[in-house]
Motif scaffolding. Structure first.
Motif, PDB file in Angstrom:
ATOM      1  N   ASN A  16      62.066  24.067  84.396  1.00 43.45           N
ATOM      2  CA  ASN A  16      61.893  25.206  85.304  1.00 43.45           C
ATOM      3  C   ASN A  16      63.206  25.785  85.792  1.00 43.45           C
ATOM      4  O   ASN A  16      63.314  26.987  86.016  1.00 43.45           O
ATOM      5  CB  ASN A  16      61.019  24.820  86.496  1.00 43.45           C
ATOM      6  N   SER A  17      64.230  24.962  85.965  1.00 47.82           N
ATOM      7  CA  SER A  17      65.474  25.485  86.523  1.00 47.82           C
ATOM      8  C   SER A  17      66.461  25.943  85.464  1.00 47.82           C
ATOM      9  O   SER A  17      67.272  26.820  85.723  1.00 47.82           O
ATOM     10  CB  SER A  17      66.130  24.442  87.432  1.00 47.82           C
ATOM     11  N   VAL A  18      66.404  25.382  84.268  1.00 47.12           N
ATOM     12  CA  VAL A  18      67.388  25.741  83.248  1.00 47.12           C
ATOM     13  C   VAL A  18      66.735  26.440  82.053  1.00 47.12           C
ATOM     14  O   VAL A  18      67.017  27.600  81.761  1.00 47.12           O
ATOM     15  CB  VAL A  18      68.177  24.497  82.768  1.00 47.12           C
ATOM     16  N   TRP A  63      50.086  22.709  76.167  1.00 44.30           N
ATOM     17  CA  TRP A  63      51.187  23.362  76.865  1.00 44.30           C
ATOM     18  C   TRP A  63      50.690  24.424  77.837  1.00 44.30           C
ATOM     19  O   TRP A  63      51.188  24.552  78.945  1.00 44.30           O
ATOM     20  CB  TRP A  63      52.166  23.970  75.858  1.00 44.30           C
ATOM     21  N   ASN A  64      49.679  25.203  77.431  1.00 42.24           N
ATOM     22  CA  ASN A  64      49.182  26.258  78.326  1.00 42.24           C
ATOM     23  C   ASN A  64      48.540  25.673  79.580  1.00 42.24           C
ATOM     24  O   ASN A  64      48.502  26.321  80.622  1.00 42.24           O
ATOM     25  CB  ASN A  64      48.232  27.209  77.599  1.00 42.24           C
ATOM     26  N   ILE A  65      48.046  24.449  79.521  1.00 37.41           N
ATOM     27  CA  ILE A  65      47.511  23.794  80.719  1.00 37.41           C
ATOM     28  C   ILE A  65      48.659  23.366  81.636  1.00 37.41           C
ATOM     29  O   ILE A  65      48.584  23.510  82.854  1.00 37.41           O
ATOM     30  CB  ILE A  65      46.623  22.588  80.339  1.00 37.41           C
ATOM     31  N   LEU A  66      49.744  22.881  81.054  1.00 35.28           N
ATOM     32  CA  LEU A  66      50.907  22.475  81.847  1.00 35.28           C
ATOM     33  C   LEU A  66      51.552  23.676  82.532  1.00 35.28           C
ATOM     34  O   LEU A  66      52.160  23.531  83.592  1.00 35.28           O
ATOM     35  CB  LEU A  66      51.941  21.766  80.969  1.00 35.28           C
ATOM     36  N   CYS A  67      51.424  24.859  81.938  1.00 39.41           N
ATOM     37  CA  CYS A  67      52.041  26.060  82.502  1.00 39.41           C
ATOM     38  C   CYS A  67      51.205  26.680  83.624  1.00 39.41           C
ATOM     39  O   CYS A  67      51.646  27.642  84.243  1.00 39.41           O
ATOM     40  CB  CYS A  67      52.275  27.097  81.401  1.00 39.41           C
ATOM     41  N   ARG A  68      50.052  26.148  83.889  1.00 35.61           N
ATOM     42  CA  ARG A  68      49.249  26.648  85.008  1.00 35.61           C
ATOM     43  C   ARG A  68      49.906  26.262  86.330  1.00 35.61           C
ATOM     44  O   ARG A  68      50.629  25.277  86.405  1.00 35.61           O
ATOM     45  CB  ARG A  68      47.852  26.039  84.972  1.00 35.61           C
ATOM     46  N   PRO A  69      49.610  27.012  87.388  1.00 37.23           N
ATOM     47  CA  PRO A  69      50.095  26.615  88.716  1.00 37.23           C
ATOM     48  C   PRO A  69      49.539  25.245  89.098  1.00 37.23           C
ATOM     49  O   PRO A  69      48.488  24.829  88.615  1.00 37.23           O
ATOM     50  CB  PRO A  69      49.557  27.707  89.639  1.00 37.23           C
ATOM     51  N   LYS A  70      50.227  24.576  89.989  1.00 40.77           N
ATOM     52  CA  LYS A  70      49.820  23.223  90.396  1.00 40.77           C
ATOM     53  C   LYS A  70      48.435  23.200  91.021  1.00 40.77           C
ATOM     54  O   LYS A  70      47.669  22.274  90.796  1.00 40.77           O
ATOM     55  CB  LYS A  70      50.848  22.635  91.356  1.00 40.77           C
ATOM     56  N   ASP A  71      48.101  24.236  91.781  1.00 40.79           N
ATOM     57  CA  ASP A  71      46.782  24.256  92.421  1.00 40.79           C
ATOM     58  C   ASP A  71      45.641  24.513  91.431  1.00 40.79           C
ATOM     59  O   ASP A  71      44.472  24.416  91.783  1.00 40.79           O
ATOM     60  CB  ASP A  71      46.742  25.263  93.564  1.00 40.79           C
ATOM     61  N   GLN A  72      45.985  24.834  90.175  1.00 45.60           N
ATOM     62  CA  GLN A  72      44.977  25.041  89.137  1.00 45.60           C
ATOM     63  C   GLN A  72      45.008  23.921  88.098  1.00 45.60           C
ATOM     64  O   GLN A  72      44.499  24.067  86.995  1.00 45.60           O
ATOM     65  CB  GLN A  72      45.193  26.386  88.450  1.00 45.60           C
ATOM     66  N   GLY A  73      45.655  22.819  88.444  1.00 48.69           N
ATOM     67  CA  GLY A  73      45.651  21.653  87.562  1.00 48.69           C
ATOM     68  C   GLY A  73      46.821  21.561  86.611  1.00 48.69           C
ATOM     69  O   GLY A  73      46.870  20.664  85.776  1.00 48.69           O
ATOM     70  N   GLY A  74      47.775  22.477  86.705  1.00 48.22           N
ATOM     71  CA  GLY A  74      48.947  22.428  85.845  1.00 48.22           C
ATOM     72  C   GLY A  74      50.121  21.786  86.545  1.00 48.22           C
ATOM     73  O   GLY A  74      50.000  21.229  87.638  1.00 48.22           O
ATOM     74  N   LEU A  75      51.284  21.886  85.906  1.00 44.23           N
ATOM     75  CA  LEU A  75      52.504  21.335  86.490  1.00 44.23           C
ATOM     76  C   LEU A  75      53.411  22.419  87.067  1.00 44.23           C
ATOM     77  O   LEU A  75      54.476  22.130  87.561  1.00 44.23           O
ATOM     78  CB  LEU A  75      53.277  20.522  85.438  1.00 44.23           C
ATOM     79  N   GLY A  76      52.997  23.659  86.967  1.00 44.45           N
ATOM     80  CA  GLY A  76      53.793  24.742  87.526  1.00 44.45           C
ATOM     81  C   GLY A  76      54.962  25.149  86.650  1.00 44.45           C
ATOM     82  O   GLY A  76      55.902  25.773  87.134  1.00 44.45           O
ATOM     83  N   ILE A  77      54.916  24.808  85.358  1.00 52.02           N
ATOM     84  CA  ILE A  77      55.970  25.250  84.437  1.00 52.02           C
ATOM     85  C   ILE A  77      55.833  26.753  84.276  1.00 52.02           C
ATOM     86  O   ILE A  77      54.735  27.290  84.122  1.00 52.02           O
ATOM     87  CB  ILE A  77      55.851  24.534  83.081  1.00 52.02           C
ATOM     88  N   THR A  78      56.946  27.446  84.315  1.00 52.19           N
ATOM     89  CA  THR A  78      56.941  28.902  84.241  1.00 52.19           C
ATOM     90  C   THR A  78      56.338  29.379  82.924  1.00 52.19           C
ATOM     91  O   THR A  78      56.777  28.971  81.849  1.00 52.19           O
ATOM     92  CB  THR A  78      58.377  29.441  84.374  1.00 52.19           C
ATOM     93  N   ASP A  79      55.344  30.247  83.008  1.00 51.10           N
ATOM     94  CA  ASP A  79      54.761  30.878  81.833  1.00 51.10           C
ATOM     95  C   ASP A  79      55.620  32.099  81.528  1.00 51.10           C
ATOM     96  O   ASP A  79      55.612  33.075  82.276  1.00 51.10           O
ATOM     97  CB  ASP A  79      53.317  31.274  82.119  1.00 51.10           C
ATOM     98  N   LEU A  80      56.383  32.041  80.444  1.00 48.58           N
ATOM     99  CA  LEU A  80      57.352  33.090  80.142  1.00 48.58           C
ATOM    100  C   LEU A  80      56.699  34.431  79.845  1.00 48.58           C
ATOM    101  O   LEU A  80      57.267  35.481  80.159  1.00 48.58           O
ATOM    102  CB  LEU A  80      58.252  32.663  78.982  1.00 48.58           C
ATOM    103  N   GLU A  81      55.516  34.423  79.266  1.00 47.67           N
ATOM    104  CA  GLU A  81      54.834  35.683  78.975  1.00 47.67           C
ATOM    105  C   GLU A  81      54.446  36.392  80.273  1.00 47.67           C
ATOM    106  O   GLU A  81      54.656  37.598  80.427  1.00 47.67           O
ATOM    107  CB  GLU A  81      53.605  35.433  78.113  1.00 47.67           C
ATOM    108  N   VAL A  82      53.916  35.647  81.220  1.00 41.72           N
ATOM    109  CA  VAL A  82      53.546  36.222  82.521  1.00 41.72           C
ATOM    110  C   VAL A  82      54.793  36.680  83.264  1.00 41.72           C
ATOM    111  O   VAL A  82      54.822  37.763  83.852  1.00 41.72           O
ATOM    112  CB  VAL A  82      52.750  35.197  83.358  1.00 41.72           C
ATOM    113  N   GLN A  83      55.836  35.869  83.222  1.00 45.45           N
ATOM    114  CA  GLN A  83      57.076  36.231  83.907  1.00 45.45           C
ATOM    115  C   GLN A  83      57.670  37.507  83.309  1.00 45.45           C
ATOM    116  O   GLN A  83      58.156  38.375  84.030  1.00 45.45           O
ATOM    117  CB  GLN A  83      58.081  35.096  83.826  1.00 45.45           C
ATOM    118  N   ASN A  84      57.611  37.640  81.992  1.00 42.90           N
ATOM    119  CA  ASN A  84      58.116  38.840  81.322  1.00 42.90           C
ATOM    120  C   ASN A  84      57.357  40.080  81.790  1.00 42.90           C
ATOM    121  O   ASN A  84      57.958  41.100  82.142  1.00 42.90           O
ATOM    122  CB  ASN A  84      57.989  38.651  79.813  1.00 42.90           C
TER     123      ASN A  84
END
Length: 160
Positions: A16-18, A63-84
């Motif tokens: 997430n940071s790098v 991977w798409n499950i891990l990219c979900r927000p934490k409150d939706q069962g994911g780990l909060g990894i940034t989804d690059l498509e959404v961020q774009n």
């Protein structure tokens, strides 16, 4: 087991940071091609599951499950498509709501006498403008216009 958890959380923090922020400049100006997105996600997921080790480890979740927000069962990894899409939408918001030199240039070059909602992507447009046009429909889904003077709002077609 605590060591494994610490390693996974360390990998998550680094992703997430790098790894997610290395491409932030390009994400904010250009639409991310699907092939590039796929490759970036491949390297980020590989780093998360394997770290710097060469031993193959099993992936315990998609991977798409891990990219979900934490409150939706994911780990909060940034989804690059959404961020774009969000970063490009920010430019659209500034184009509509602010008056600066770059906004005037884009309005004169691409809008002319049309409103923002009437303009479509054309061959020969710059990559920046093409990226903005690719997220325009998603942007308009979540946007409402203030009528103000009425120059930039179409009475029947726009949400106001």
């Amino acid at each position: 087991m605590e060591r494994q958890d610490a390693i996974l959380w360390g990998c998550l923090t680094l992703i997430n940071s790098v790894l997610s922020n290395l491409s932030i400049y390009m994400l904010s100006f250009f639409e991310l091609p699907k092939e590039v997105l796929k490759k970036l996600n491949y390297y980020r997921s590989r780093f998360f599951w394997q770290g710097d080790g060469h031993k193959h480890k099993y992936r315990l979740s998609k991977w798409n499950i891990l990219c979900r927000p934490k409150d939706q069962g994911g780990l909060g990894i940034t989804d690059l498509e959404v961020q774009n899409k969000c970063l490009l939408s920010k430019w659209l918001f500034k184009l509509i709501n602010e008056d600066g030199i770059w906004q005037q240039i884009l309005r004169n070059k691409y809008l002319g006498s049309k409103t923002f909602t009437q303009v479509e992507k054309k061959p020969g447009d710059s990559q920046f403008w093409s990226g903005l046009m690719s997220v325009k429909q998603d942007f308009l889904k979540w946007t409402k216009f203030k009528v103000q003077s009425g120059k930039q709002t179409r009475f029947w077609e726009d949400k106001w």
